[in-house]
Design an enzyme around this catalytic site. Structure first.
Site, mmCIF file in Angstrom:
data_model
loop_
_atom_site.group_PDB
_atom_site.id
_atom_site.type_symbol
_atom_site.label_atom_id
_atom_site.label_comp_id
_atom_site.label_asym_id
_atom_site.label_seq_id
_atom_site.Cartn_x
_atom_site.Cartn_y
_atom_site.Cartn_z
ATOM 1 N N CYS A 171 -1.795 -0.482 7.227
ATOM 2 C CA CYS A 171 -1.085 0.805 7.182
ATOM 3 C C CYS A 171 -1.159 1.509 8.534
ATOM 4 O O CYS A 171 -0.223 2.184 8.936
ATOM 5 C CB CYS A 171 -1.663 1.678 6.085
ATOM 6 S SG CYS A 171 -1.277 1.002 4.466
ATOM 7 N N HIS B 297 0.830 -1.196 0.000
ATOM 8 C CA HIS B 297 0.000 0.000 0.000
ATOM 9 C C HIS B 297 0.872 1.256 0.000
ATOM 10 O O HIS B 297 2.070 1.209 0.325
ATOM 11 C CB HIS B 297 -0.903 -0.005 1.241
ATOM 12 C CG HIS B 297 -2.045 -0.974 1.125
ATOM 13 N ND1 HIS B 297 -3.017 -1.099 2.087
ATOM 14 C CD2 HIS B 297 -2.384 -1.864 0.160
ATOM 15 C CE1 HIS B 297 -3.887 -2.025 1.716
ATOM 16 N NE2 HIS B 297 -3.525 -2.500 0.556
ATOM 17 N N CYS C 138 -5.646 1.831 5.852
ATOM 18 C CA CYS C 138 -6.367 0.600 6.200
ATOM 19 C C CYS C 138 -5.953 0.094 7.588
ATOM 20 O O CYS C 138 -4.871 0.404 8.084
ATOM 21 C CB CYS C 138 -6.101 -0.470 5.152
ATOM 22 S SG CYS C 138 -4.429 -1.104 5.192
ATOM 23 N N GLU D 36 0.967 3.970 1.968
ATOM 24 C CA GLU D 36 1.540 4.443 3.236
ATOM 25 C C GLU D 36 2.768 3.614 3.602
ATOM 26 O O GLU D 36 3.775 4.142 4.066
ATOM 27 C CB GLU D 36 0.491 4.344 4.363
ATOM 28 C CG GLU D 36 -0.742 5.221 4.163
ATOM 29 C CD GLU D 36 -1.823 4.589 3.306
ATOM 30 O OE1 GLU D 36 -1.524 3.664 2.521
ATOM 31 O OE2 GLU D 36 -2.988 5.021 3.418
HETATM 32 C C1 AOF Z 1 -4.402 1.733 2.148
HETATM 33 N N1 AOF Z 1 -3.460 2.107 1.267
HETATM 34 O O1 AOF Z 1 -2.560 2.077 -0.774
HETATM 35 C C2 AOF Z 1 -4.640 1.032 -0.484
HETATM 36 C C3 AOF Z 1 -5.671 0.690 0.447
HETATM 37 O O2 AOF Z 1 -6.121 -6.869 -0.331
HETATM 38 P P1 AOF Z 1 -5.428 -5.954 0.606
HETATM 39 O O3 AOF Z 1 -5.090 -6.546 1.917
HETATM 40 O O4 AOF Z 1 -4.261 -5.239 -0.016
HETATM 41 O O5 AOF Z 1 -6.476 -4.785 0.995
HETATM 42 C C4 AOF Z 1 -7.225 -4.125 0.042
HETATM 43 C C5 AOF Z 1 -7.983 -3.013 0.699
HETATM 44 O O6 AOF Z 1 -7.058 -2.035 1.200
HETATM 45 C C6 AOF Z 1 -8.888 -2.222 -0.230
HETATM 46 O O7 AOF Z 1 -10.141 -2.825 -0.359
HETATM 47 C C7 AOF Z 1 -8.974 -0.907 0.509
HETATM 48 O O8 AOF Z 1 -9.825 -1.026 1.623
HETATM 49 C C8 AOF Z 1 -7.578 -0.735 1.024
HETATM 50 N N2 AOF Z 1 -6.764 -0.002 0.066
HETATM 51 N N3 AOF Z 1 -5.519 1.085 1.733
HETATM 52 O O9 AOF Z 1 -4.262 1.972 3.358
HETATM 53 C C9 AOF Z 1 -3.504 1.771 -0.037
HETATM 54 N N4 AOF Z 1 -4.734 0.658 -1.781
HETATM 55 ZN ZN ZN Z 2 -3.098 -0.010 3.778
#
Ligand code: AOF
Ligand code: ZN
Length: 378
Positions: A92, A57, A83, A59
């Site tokens: 994150c 991600h 997240c 962060e």
């Molecule tokens: C963040 N930073 O750059 C993104 C987020 O499948 P996973 O575990 O990678 O989780 C996907 C979920 O993470 C997605 O549905 C959304 O809630 C979040 N995306 N969150 O902190 C990021 N791309």
């Molecule tokens: Zn995240």
């Protein structure tokens, strides 16, 4: 406050720049700012974006690149709420809590059930100052498909129709109506969207590839979705044989045909019965693949089905500069006794040209109102 806006704008720019690369995750941008309390001085010390296929991600990437110094304060700016679920790696929020970051500014709450405000609450519980809501409109425009997916269980639908000057399409041959620049623009739409949807008839007649052919971006071609009740299609058609790394999802009622495709590992079949075989059911199913943005390049029948159900959010008409005349087809086909498409109400958002081609972007009033509602929430 002024600086919050400036740094968050940069985080959003970073998010926009990785849009199209991060499926199935939303594109997120993050900026870490170092703050000197005594000198009242601040500067960006690192930044991050969601990586290809969604992890790591944004962060995490930004934090990994930061050399945190004693005596300095740090602020984390993120386009989306960080997240707090343990996914393919740590959340994150837990990464942030391992650092001396004292303040987190993000634009919009992440509507994913696993987050949905909980990221914010945990950060606050640990004494981090958190604020959100700044630049909400820009963030919602960027994440509209993702929000539709997570809140309403359906993707954002963009219908693209290439027509002649007299508003017609070819019926029986795959010939270009629009020029090369317009077609590159359509390929950028294919890149931006998670999936591209087409009807079986058009697959048979046009034999299209439906991939993104912008040089260097071929690997980011959208998932292909074929809707065909009868599915009397050969497995040698281009859509089933070119670019085998890209998944193809077939919706059909023809159970028997599935075995002909058994060797094609990249093709998934959904066999529906007559009653289930409805556009609304089909697009709902797509959300389970994490698909948030669908481009419909469907053919006259599919165009009509989507418009009959008032499912088109954005409509893009690309118009070439010649007439096709009376032998050509209309953009819509007769699809049963009650093709009521009058409830579709579109606003003209933008018109531009590529040489002699004209491109029109219309937006469904229903979708425009959804966006307006979103601008006041989150
Ligand atoms: C963040 N930073 O750059 C993104 C987020 O499948 P996973 O575990 O990678 O989780 C996907 C979920 O993470 C997605 O549905 C959304 O809630 C979040 N995306 N969150 O902190 C990021 N791309
Ligand atoms: Zn995240």
């Amino acid at each position: 406050m002024y600086y919050d806006r400036k740094y968050l704008e940069i985080a959003l720019d970073l998010a926009r720049k990785c849009s199209g690369f991060t499926f199935p995750n939303p594109p997120v941008g993050c900026v870490i700012v170092e703050y000197d309390k005594i000198k009242k001085d601040h500067k960006i010390v690192s930044y991050g974006q969601t990586q290809i296929s969604g992890r790591p991600h944004a962060e995490f990437n930004a934090i990994k690149q930061t050399v945190f110094k004693a005596k300095k304060d740090y602020i984390c700016y993120s386009s989306l709420e960080p997240c707090c679920h343990k996914g393919r790696s740590e959340s994150c929020v837990s990464e942030i809590l391992k650092t001396p970051i004292k303040k987190v500014v993000f634009s919009v709450i992440d509507p994913d059930k696993r987050v949905n405000g909980k990221g914010k609450e945990i950060l606050k519980e640990y004494g981090i100052s958190v604020s959100n809501g700044l630049l909400k409109k820009s963030a919602i425009d960027l994440y509209s498909g993702y929000f539709l997916n997570r809140i309403f269980g359906r993707p954002k639908i963009t219908l693209k129709i290439a027509t002649s000057l007299d508003g017609k399409i070819y019926g029986n041959k795959n010939k270009w109506i629009t020029n090369g620049i317009t077609r590159s623009f359509v390929h950028s739409l294919r890149f931006e969207n998670d999936a591209i949807l087409i009807g079986g008839n058009t697959v048979k007649i046009d034999n299209p590839r439906l991939d993104c052919r912008l040089k260097g971006l071929e690997g980011f071609s959208p998932i292909k979705i074929v809707i065909s009740k009868s599915f009397d299609l050969s497995k040698n058609l281009k859509i089933f044989s070119i670019n085998p790394k890209v998944k193809t999802i077939v919706f059909t009622t023809n159970l028997k045909k599935k075995k002909d495709f058994i060797s094609k590992k990249n093709i998934e079949f959904h066999i529906l019965n007559e009653r289930e075989f409805k556009i609304k059911n089909i697009i709902k199913k797509l959300t389970s693949y994490g698909i948030s943005n669908v481009l419909v390049e469907g053919g006259a029948k599919i165009n009509s089905f989507f418009l009959r159900e008032n499912l088109v959010d954005d409509l893009i008409i690309t118009r070439g500069n010649f007439f096709l005349g009376k032998d050509a087809l209309d953009t819509l086909a007769k699809i049963g006794p009650n093709p009521n498409i009058s409830k579709n109400n579109f606003l003209l958002k933008k018109v531009w040209n590529f040489k002699n081609d004209v491109i029109e972007h219309y937006r469904n009033v229903k979708y425009e109102n959804f966006l307006k509602k979103m601008y006041t929430g989150f």
